[in-house]
Design a protein around this motif. Structure first.
Motif, PDB file in Angstrom:
ATOM      1  N   GLY A  30       0.818  -1.213   0.000  1.00  9.77           N
ATOM      2  CA  GLY A  30       0.000   0.000   0.000  1.00  9.77           C
ATOM      3  C   GLY A  30       0.848   1.258   0.000  1.00  9.77           C
ATOM      4  O   GLY A  30       0.479   2.275   0.582  1.00  9.77           O
ATOM      5  N   ALA A  31       1.988   1.200  -0.660  1.00 10.23           N
ATOM      6  CA  ALA A  31       2.948   2.313  -0.653  1.00 10.23           C
ATOM      7  C   ALA A  31       2.771   3.227  -1.866  1.00 10.23           C
ATOM      8  O   ALA A  31       2.222   2.831  -2.886  1.00 10.23           O
ATOM      9  CB  ALA A  31       4.374   1.759  -0.646  1.00 10.23           C
ATOM     10  N   THR A  32       3.288   4.412  -1.734  1.00 10.12           N
ATOM     11  CA  THR A  32       3.371   5.368  -2.831  1.00 10.12           C
ATOM     12  C   THR A  32       4.704   5.160  -3.538  1.00 10.12           C
ATOM     13  O   THR A  32       5.718   4.888  -2.892  1.00 10.12           O
ATOM     14  CB  THR A  32       3.324   6.812  -2.279  1.00 10.12           C
ATOM     15  N   VAL A  33       4.705   5.289  -4.866  1.00 11.71           N
ATOM     16  CA  VAL A  33       5.941   5.233  -5.635  1.00 11.71           C
ATOM     17  C   VAL A  33       6.343   6.661  -5.959  1.00 11.71           C
ATOM     18  O   VAL A  33       5.538   7.448  -6.457  1.00 11.71           O
ATOM     19  CB  VAL A  33       5.773   4.412  -6.935  1.00 11.71           C
ATOM     20  N   ARG A  34       7.573   6.994  -5.645  1.00  6.63           N
ATOM     21  CA  ARG A  34       8.107   8.332  -5.943  1.00  6.63           C
ATOM     22  C   ARG A  34       9.169   8.189  -7.016  1.00  6.63           C
ATOM     23  O   ARG A  34      10.269   7.698  -6.749  1.00  6.63           O
ATOM     24  CB  ARG A  34       8.692   8.948  -4.680  1.00  6.63           C
ATOM     25  N   ALA A  35       8.848   8.567  -8.238  1.00  6.51           N
ATOM     26  CA  ALA A  35       9.771   8.450  -9.370  1.00  6.51           C
ATOM     27  C   ALA A  35      10.537   9.750  -9.541  1.00  6.51           C
ATOM     28  O   ALA A  35       9.934  10.825  -9.596  1.00  6.51           O
ATOM     29  CB  ALA A  35       8.998   8.125 -10.642  1.00  6.51           C
ATOM     30  N   THR A  80      -0.329   4.934  -6.246  1.00  6.54           N
ATOM     31  CA  THR A  80      -0.134   6.380  -6.329  1.00  6.54           C
ATOM     32  C   THR A  80       1.319   6.657  -6.710  1.00  6.54           C
ATOM     33  O   THR A  80       2.235   6.076  -6.135  1.00  6.54           O
ATOM     34  CB  THR A  80      -0.432   7.045  -4.970  1.00  6.54           C
ATOM     35  N   VAL A  81       1.499   7.548  -7.688  1.00  7.43           N
ATOM     36  CA  VAL A  81       2.843   7.892  -8.149  1.00  7.43           C
ATOM     37  C   VAL A  81       3.051   9.397  -8.027  1.00  7.43           C
ATOM     38  O   VAL A  81       2.215  10.180  -8.459  1.00  7.43           O
ATOM     39  CB  VAL A  81       3.064   7.464  -9.623  1.00  7.43           C
ATOM     40  N   GLU A  82       4.170   9.764  -7.412  1.00  8.83           N
ATOM     41  CA  GLU A  82       4.616  11.161  -7.364  1.00  8.83           C
ATOM     42  C   GLU A  82       5.866  11.247  -8.224  1.00  8.83           C
ATOM     43  O   GLU A  82       6.634  10.293  -8.296  1.00  8.83           O
ATOM     44  CB  GLU A  82       4.966  11.564  -5.930  1.00  8.83           C
ATOM     45  N   THR A  83       6.076  12.383  -8.882  1.00  8.96           N
ATOM     46  CA  THR A  83       7.255  12.519  -9.743  1.00  8.96           C
ATOM     47  C   THR A  83       7.992  13.819  -9.461  1.00  8.96           C
ATOM     48  O   THR A  83       7.397  14.790  -8.990  1.00  8.96           O
ATOM     49  CB  THR A  83       6.868  12.490 -11.237  1.00  8.96           C
ATOM     50  N   GLN A  84       9.277  13.793  -9.786  1.00  8.26           N
ATOM     51  CA  GLN A  84      10.086  15.003  -9.639  1.00  8.26           C
ATOM     52  C   GLN A  84      11.327  14.882 -10.518  1.00  8.26           C
ATOM     53  O   GLN A  84      11.928  13.808 -10.610  1.00  8.26           O
ATOM     54  CB  GLN A  84      10.495  15.179  -8.174  1.00  8.26           C
TER      55      GLN A  84
END
Length: 160
Positions: A30-35, A80-84
């Motif tokens: 149940g984690a968020t992926v931060r790309a 859920t994916v966050e990007t930066q």
């Protein structure tokens, strides 16, 4: 166990293997992926002064944005994916982002270079593994055919 999984991407199709591993782990926990994509501006430090740095910088940032956008495209609906897009030395930036208060795990690709290739080219993954304060899962992203040929060769040697 994991709330946030950091996935540095280089935008290559081979690197998508590491992204898939991160998605599988994110689903299970149940984690968020931060790309993230790290623009390594140091590689372009030797360009002539008359070269328009702004144009190069913009092109590199666009490349990075495309890479993280691809991660979003690949993401399953339930992750859920966050990007930066960041700038700096890739290994240093990745380690700086891999802090326990930010992310619990790093999942990244490695080309599995050894010997003189690793000595001459270095390895971002190796430097991250050595310096990261959180666990690092490395995923071999060499060409599949190359790995299959090596496995077949090893199987033949074991039979002999």
């Amino acid at each position: 166990m994991y709330d946030c999984i950091l996935v540095p991407t280089d935008g290559s199709s081979e690197g998508e293997r590491a992204v898939e591993y991160a998605f599988d782990l994110a689903r299970a926990h149940g984690a968020t992926v931060r790309a993230i994509y790290v623009v390594n501006a140091a590689n372009y430090g030797g360009l002539p002064m008359e070269t328009a740095w702004d144009g190069i910088s913009d092109a590199l940032r666009e490349e990075g944005q495309s890479a993280v956008d691809r991660v979003v495209e690949l993401a399953p609906d339930d992750v859920t994916v966050e990007t930066q897009v960041l700038e700096g030395s890739p290994s240093r930036v990745i380690v700086a982002q891999a802090q326990p208060e930010k992310c619990d795990l790093v999942v990244m690709g490695t080309h599995g270079r050894g010997g003189i290739d690793r000595l001459l080219l270095g390895s971002v993954a190796e430097r991250v593994v050595r310096r990261s304060p959180v666990p690092v899962l490395t995923v071999r992203v060499d060409e599949l055919e190359e790995r299959e040929a090596e496995a077949a060769q090893n199987a033949e040697a074991a039979v002999e």
